[in-house]
Design a protein around this motif. Structure first.
Motif, PDB file in Angstrom:
ATOM      1  N   UNK A  31       0.833  -1.194   0.000  1.00 55.52           N
ATOM      2  CA  UNK A  31       0.000   0.000   0.000  1.00 55.52           C
ATOM      3  C   UNK A  31       0.870   1.247   0.000  1.00 55.52           C
ATOM      4  N   UNK A  32       0.248   2.319  -0.424  1.00 52.76           N
ATOM      5  CA  UNK A  32       0.917   3.611  -0.501  1.00 52.76           C
ATOM      6  C   UNK A  32      -0.140   4.685  -0.617  1.00 52.76           C
ATOM      7  N   UNK A  33       0.305   5.915  -0.835  1.00 54.26           N
ATOM      8  CA  UNK A  33      -0.663   7.007  -0.928  1.00 54.26           C
ATOM      9  C   UNK A  33      -0.260   8.004  -1.995  1.00 54.26           C
ATOM     10  N   UNK A  34      -1.225   8.821  -2.365  1.00 50.21           N
ATOM     11  CA  UNK A  34      -1.022   9.911  -3.322  1.00 50.21           C
ATOM     12  C   UNK A  34      -1.307  11.213  -2.587  1.00 50.21           C
ATOM     13  N   UNK A  35      -0.441  12.202  -2.810  1.00 49.05           N
ATOM     14  CA  UNK A  35      -0.575  13.491  -2.152  1.00 49.05           C
ATOM     15  C   UNK A  35      -0.478  14.593  -3.199  1.00 49.05           C
ATOM     16  N   UNK A  36      -1.269  15.652  -3.020  1.00 54.85           N
ATOM     17  CA  UNK A  36      -1.174  16.838  -3.864  1.00 54.85           C
ATOM     18  C   UNK A  36      -0.328  17.873  -3.135  1.00 54.85           C
ATOM     19  N   UNK A  37       0.829  18.196  -3.710  1.00 58.64           N
ATOM     20  CA  UNK A  37       1.717  19.235  -3.182  1.00 58.64           C
ATOM     21  C   UNK A  37       1.288  20.541  -3.837  1.00 58.64           C
ATOM     22  N   UNK A  38       0.301  21.187  -3.271  1.00 59.22           N
ATOM     23  CA  UNK A  38      -0.375  22.335  -3.873  1.00 59.22           C
ATOM     24  C   UNK A  38       0.597  23.453  -4.253  1.00 59.22           C
ATOM     25  N   UNK A  39       1.553  23.762  -3.377  1.00 57.01           N
ATOM     26  CA  UNK A  39       2.493  24.858  -3.651  1.00 57.01           C
ATOM     27  C   UNK A  39       3.775  24.392  -4.344  1.00 57.01           C
ATOM     28  N   UNK A  40       3.904  23.097  -4.591  1.00 55.70           N
ATOM     29  CA  UNK A  40       5.078  22.588  -5.288  1.00 55.70           C
ATOM     30  C   UNK A  40       6.372  22.819  -4.528  1.00 55.70           C
ATOM     31  N   UNK A  41       6.298  22.877  -3.196  1.00 57.21           N
ATOM     32  CA  UNK A  41       7.489  23.171  -2.392  1.00 57.21           C
ATOM     33  C   UNK A  41       8.130  21.926  -1.773  1.00 57.21           C
ATOM     34  N   UNK A  42       7.660  20.751  -2.142  1.00 63.67           N
ATOM     35  CA  UNK A  42       8.206  19.472  -1.660  1.00 63.67           C
ATOM     36  C   UNK A  42       8.153  19.312  -0.148  1.00 63.67           C
ATOM     37  N   UNK A  43       7.241  20.003   0.496  1.00 60.42           N
ATOM     38  CA  UNK A  43       7.047  19.806   1.933  1.00 60.42           C
ATOM     39  C   UNK A  43       5.546  19.777   2.204  1.00 60.42           C
ATOM     40  N   UNK A  44       5.177  19.003   3.199  1.00 63.29           N
ATOM     41  CA  UNK A  44       3.763  18.875   3.537  1.00 63.29           C
ATOM     42  C   UNK A  44       3.342  20.081   4.378  1.00 63.29           C
ATOM     43  N   UNK A 139      -0.911  22.319 -12.319  1.00 60.98           N
ATOM     44  CA  UNK A 139      -0.259  22.883 -13.503  1.00 60.98           C
ATOM     45  C   UNK A 139       0.179  24.331 -13.217  1.00 60.98           C
ATOM     46  N   UNK A 140      -0.648  25.036 -12.468  1.00 59.32           N
ATOM     47  CA  UNK A 140      -0.331  26.406 -12.059  1.00 59.32           C
ATOM     48  C   UNK A 140      -0.457  26.504 -10.552  1.00 59.32           C
ATOM     49  N   UNK A 141       0.550  27.110  -9.936  1.00 55.45           N
ATOM     50  CA  UNK A 141       0.516  27.279  -8.482  1.00 55.45           C
ATOM     51  C   UNK A 141      -0.480  28.369  -8.118  1.00 55.45           C
ATOM     52  N   UNK A 142      -1.227  28.166  -7.044  1.00 57.86           N
ATOM     53  CA  UNK A 142      -2.144  29.213  -6.576  1.00 57.86           C
ATOM     54  C   UNK A 142      -1.342  30.459  -6.174  1.00 57.86           C
ATOM     55  N   UNK A 143      -1.972  31.620  -6.277  1.00 64.39           N
ATOM     56  CA  UNK A 143      -1.265  32.877  -5.976  1.00 64.39           C
ATOM     57  C   UNK A 143      -0.805  32.961  -4.524  1.00 64.39           C
ATOM     58  N   UNK A 144      -1.488  32.305  -3.602  1.00 66.31           N
ATOM     59  CA  UNK A 144      -1.046  32.357  -2.215  1.00 66.31           C
ATOM     60  C   UNK A 144       0.255  31.569  -1.965  1.00 66.31           C
ATOM     61  N   UNK A 145       0.716  30.792  -2.935  1.00 67.68           N
ATOM     62  CA  UNK A 145       1.958  30.038  -2.800  1.00 67.68           C
ATOM     63  C   UNK A 145       3.176  30.847  -3.256  1.00 67.68           C
ATOM     64  N   UNK A 146       2.948  31.888  -4.022  1.00 68.33           N
ATOM     65  CA  UNK A 146       4.058  32.627  -4.642  1.00 68.33           C
ATOM     66  C   UNK A 146       4.616  33.655  -3.695  1.00 68.33           C
TER      67      UNK A 146
END
Length: 146
Positions: A31-44, A139-146
């Motif tokens: 078993x394993x899992x899938x995670x969405x890294x919303x800000x693309x920063x490689x940290x949870x 595909x595009x980072x949300x503005x709050x991540x920038x």
């Protein structure tokens, strides 16, 4: 001995033969899992979330050389599970887990390092192997991540 006693004795002999000649079974689980890294920063972080309905393919080679192909989808907790019970002599030897797709509306691009994971399956019967999480990004980072 009457015929009823003979029939009962015959049934008992057959049942004894079945139970004493059974092949030792082995059960494995991956078993394993899938995670969405919303800000693309490689940290949870609090903005990240699990991906329900993501698809994974798991290929395993057994000790006898047979190739088994499994497909699974993640549940509401972002976790997928593949399990099999088979004779001990045919147990999994090595496996490859690879993500197929994420059906999440915004998080559909695999992150670097999420191409697939090869591993040797050396667990005893009844134990499981955990595959590191597969990470997807928008595909595009949300503005709050920038």
């Amino acid at each position: 001995m009457d015929s009823e006693a003979r029939n009962l004795l015959m049934v008992l002999l057959i049942l004894t033969a079945i139970f004493t000649c059974s092949v030792e079974a082995w059960t494995g689980e991956i078993h394993g899992r899938f995670v969405c890294d919303v800000c693309g920063d490689s940290s949870i972080g609090p903005e990240d979330h699990v991906l329900e309905g993501a698809e994974v393919a798991v290929l395993c080679i057994t000790k006898s050389g047979e190739v088994l192909n499994y497909q699974a989808f993640t549940n509401a907790k972002g976790i997928y599970t593949v399990a099999e019970t088979m004779p001990e002599s045919d147990r999994w030897d090595a496996c490859l887990a690879r993500p197929i797709s994420s059906f999440h509306e915004h998080c559909t691009h695999p992150a670097e390092g999420s191409a697939g994971v090869k591993f040797t399956y050396s667990r005893l019967s009844g134990n499981f192997h955990t595959v590191r999480p597969f990470v997807y990004r928008p595909a595009r980072l949300p503005t709050y991540c920038i």
